[in-house]
Design a protein around this motif. Sequence first.
Motif, PDB file in Angstrom:
ATOM      1  N   GLN A  51       0.832  -1.197   0.000  1.00 39.01           N
ATOM      2  CA  GLN A  51       0.000   0.000   0.000  1.00 39.01           C
ATOM      3  C   GLN A  51       0.875   1.259   0.000  1.00 39.01           C
ATOM      4  OE1 GLN A  51      -3.305  -0.043   2.827  1.00 39.01           O
ATOM      5  NE2 GLN A  51      -2.965  -2.223   3.172  1.00 39.01           N
ATOM      6  N   LYS A  52       0.433   2.250  -0.756  1.00 38.45           N
ATOM      7  CA  LYS A  52       1.194   3.493  -0.896  1.00 38.45           C
ATOM      8  C   LYS A  52       0.812   4.457   0.218  1.00 38.45           C
ATOM      9  CE  LYS A  52       2.142   7.168  -4.265  1.00 38.45           C
ATOM     10  NZ  LYS A  52       1.805   7.675  -5.635  1.00 38.45           N
ATOM     11  N   VAL A  53       1.828   4.923   0.940  1.00 37.45           N
ATOM     12  CA  VAL A  53       1.624   5.862   2.037  1.00 37.45           C
ATOM     13  C   VAL A  53       2.494   7.093   1.773  1.00 37.45           C
ATOM     14  CG1 VAL A  53       1.795   6.268   4.518  1.00 37.45           C
ATOM     15  CG2 VAL A  53       1.149   4.001   3.653  1.00 37.45           C
ATOM     16  N   TYR A  72       3.880  -1.858   3.096  1.00 44.87           N
ATOM     17  CA  TYR A  72       3.706  -0.429   2.850  1.00 44.87           C
ATOM     18  C   TYR A  72       4.898   0.134   2.074  1.00 44.87           C
ATOM     19  CZ  TYR A  72       0.137  -0.933   6.443  1.00 44.87           C
ATOM     20  OH  TYR A  72      -0.955  -1.342   7.161  1.00 44.87           O
ATOM     21  N   PHE A  74       6.475   3.872   1.319  1.00 38.13           N
ATOM     22  CA  PHE A  74       6.409   5.265   1.776  1.00 38.13           C
ATOM     23  C   PHE A  74       6.972   6.188   0.685  1.00 38.13           C
ATOM     24  CE2 PHE A  74       6.534   2.668   5.612  1.00 38.13           C
ATOM     25  CZ  PHE A  74       5.468   3.196   6.316  1.00 38.13           C
ATOM     26  N   VAL A  91      -3.274   6.275  -3.168  1.00 37.47           N
ATOM     27  CA  VAL A  91      -2.695   6.583  -1.856  1.00 37.47           C
ATOM     28  C   VAL A  91      -3.620   6.069  -0.760  1.00 37.47           C
ATOM     29  CG1 VAL A  91      -1.971   8.423  -0.301  1.00 37.47           C
ATOM     30  CG2 VAL A  91      -1.497   8.605  -2.756  1.00 37.47           C
ATOM     31  N   SER A  92      -3.086   5.209   0.081  1.00 42.48           N
ATOM     32  CA  SER A  92      -3.896   4.633   1.158  1.00 42.48           C
ATOM     33  C   SER A  92      -3.984   5.541   2.369  1.00 42.48           C
ATOM     34  CB  SER A  92      -3.316   3.279   1.582  1.00 42.48           C
ATOM     35  OG  SER A  92      -3.342   2.364   0.507  1.00 42.48           O
ATOM     36  N   ALA A  93      -2.893   6.270   2.645  1.00 39.68           N
ATOM     37  CA  ALA A  93      -2.869   7.143   3.817  1.00 39.68           C
ATOM     38  C   ALA A  93      -1.796   8.207   3.630  1.00 39.68           C
ATOM     39  CB  ALA A  93      -2.619   6.339   5.088  1.00 39.68           C
ATOM     40  N   ILE A 110      -2.003  11.047  10.981  1.00 44.72           N
ATOM     41  CA  ILE A 110      -2.203  10.126   9.858  1.00 44.72           C
ATOM     42  C   ILE A 110      -3.587  10.388   9.281  1.00 44.72           C
ATOM     43  CG2 ILE A 110      -2.285   7.725   9.101  1.00 44.72           C
ATOM     44  CD1 ILE A 110      -0.576   6.963  11.465  1.00 44.72           C
ATOM     45  N   SER A 112      -6.502   9.411   6.355  1.00 41.35           N
ATOM     46  CA  SER A 112      -6.919   8.312   5.475  1.00 41.35           C
ATOM     47  C   SER A 112      -8.403   8.464   5.178  1.00 41.35           C
ATOM     48  CB  SER A 112      -6.644   6.961   6.128  1.00 41.35           C
ATOM     49  OG  SER A 112      -7.085   5.905   5.311  1.00 41.35           O
ATOM     50  N   VAL A 116      -7.761   3.931   9.749  1.00 46.62           N
ATOM     51  CA  VAL A 116      -6.333   3.633   9.592  1.00 46.62           C
ATOM     52  C   VAL A 116      -6.047   2.226  10.108  1.00 46.62           C
ATOM     53  CG1 VAL A 116      -3.997   4.310  10.255  1.00 46.62           C
ATOM     54  CG2 VAL A 116      -5.741   6.062   9.836  1.00 46.62           C
ATOM     55  N   LEU A 120      -0.407  -0.163  10.204  1.00 44.56           N
ATOM     56  CA  LEU A 120       0.212   1.092   9.773  1.00 44.56           C
ATOM     57  C   LEU A 120       0.401   2.035  10.955  1.00 44.56           C
ATOM     58  CD1 LEU A 120       1.218   3.058   7.634  1.00 44.56           C
ATOM     59  CD2 LEU A 120      -1.172   3.724   7.219  1.00 44.56           C
TER      60      LEU A 120
END
Length: 433
Positions: A51-53, A72, A74, A91-93, A110, A112, A116, A120
């Motif tokens: 997942q893209k953070v 994840y 980053f 983008v997840s968060a 954070i 989202s 969340v 993460l």
Amino acid sequence: MSKIWIIIQREFLHRVTKKSFIVLTILMPFIIAATVFVPVWLSMVKSDVPQKVVVIDDTGKYLPQFRNNESYSFVPALKMEPEFRSDTTDVSAVVMITDDLIQHPEAATIYSRKEVPKGLSRLVNEVLNEQIRHDKLERYDIPQLEDIMSDFETSYSVRTVKWADDGTASESNSLVAMMSGMILTFLIYMFIMAYGGMVMQSVMEEKTNRIVELIISSVKPFQLMIGKIIGIGLVGILQLCIWGVMLFVILGVTGTAFGYSALQSPDMTGAMMEASASPVSDDTTSLLAALYNMDFLKLGAFFVLNFIGGYLIYASIFAAIAASVNEQEDSQQFMLPVTLLLVFAMYAAIASADNPDGPLAVWCSMIPLTSPVVMMVRLSFDAPMWQLILSLCILYGTALGLIWTAGKIYRVGILMYGKKPSLKEMFRWILYK
């Protein structure tokens, strides 16, 4: 004796030929095995696409600490962009840090579009806390701080090994012992409630339909009661035996698939070397090694013995209650104390997992109304053999006494209609000759 045997056969065959019995008997071992191996398997399965953070760090010192992993990825950004909030973005968060966290702890957030994930949140907190600790130590101007921190943060987990009576060593794990004990405890609780309930339901059906008036014209009430208890109990024993064989096969096949079938070898060095060649993590290796080094024969034997003793006690109580009431609703006032006893036994077993040799665990494993449930937890932690045998002696002695007492109540109550007996009246039934 021949009449009791006929009743046993009737109760046994009536239940083992039901589709529900056959389906449950086949499916339950797979469900139990799944509770053991599915978490292990899931721990090995990782997402193909992390997942893209997005990380927005105005200070510039926290961003380098975020490192990509299998879950994840980053990605740095200079500011909050509108597309980060869009439903179509990947983008997840967004982790946003606006100031020094030592001076302003509220400066990290954070964002989202949905809740969340705990993983993460835990990862971000670990990264930020590590940097905060580093910044605080830097204030003291300690030489070689990086080397000190690297050495200080190295974690250690001690290996646990259990000695057998012959002096051989085998891998042990308190988590495996606790989980196996809790599974056995839950099964004992479930079986006592299920098969004891079968006895109660069978007696009440025959009494409600007045079939019992025809039956006791050929057999004595005590013969009818003991035949029901033994017949339904044999159903439970048959189901346990089938489950035991199926579980042994399933665990053996699954363990071989995971590469841990050799862990039962008494040569601990060779076993651990073989386990270390597995692609599974060290924690998983330790758990499965401890699982396969458990004495399944001892666990199975004492499980069956405690099940039989506990079943005889509660089945006789359920039979006496069913014979004393006319409607299902009337049984609730008598069932509540019995149910509370079993619930207390469950809570005592859960509490005993942390201290299997403590006063609560020892005494509750000796009291016959709670010992079948609590002793399963102590059994997985290698309770002394003399305590196991003493507990069984007390359990079966109490079971015989309760069967005799229930028989006295059963012979009077089974033919009584239209009246709710009081506890005082039921006590008088016991004294009748």
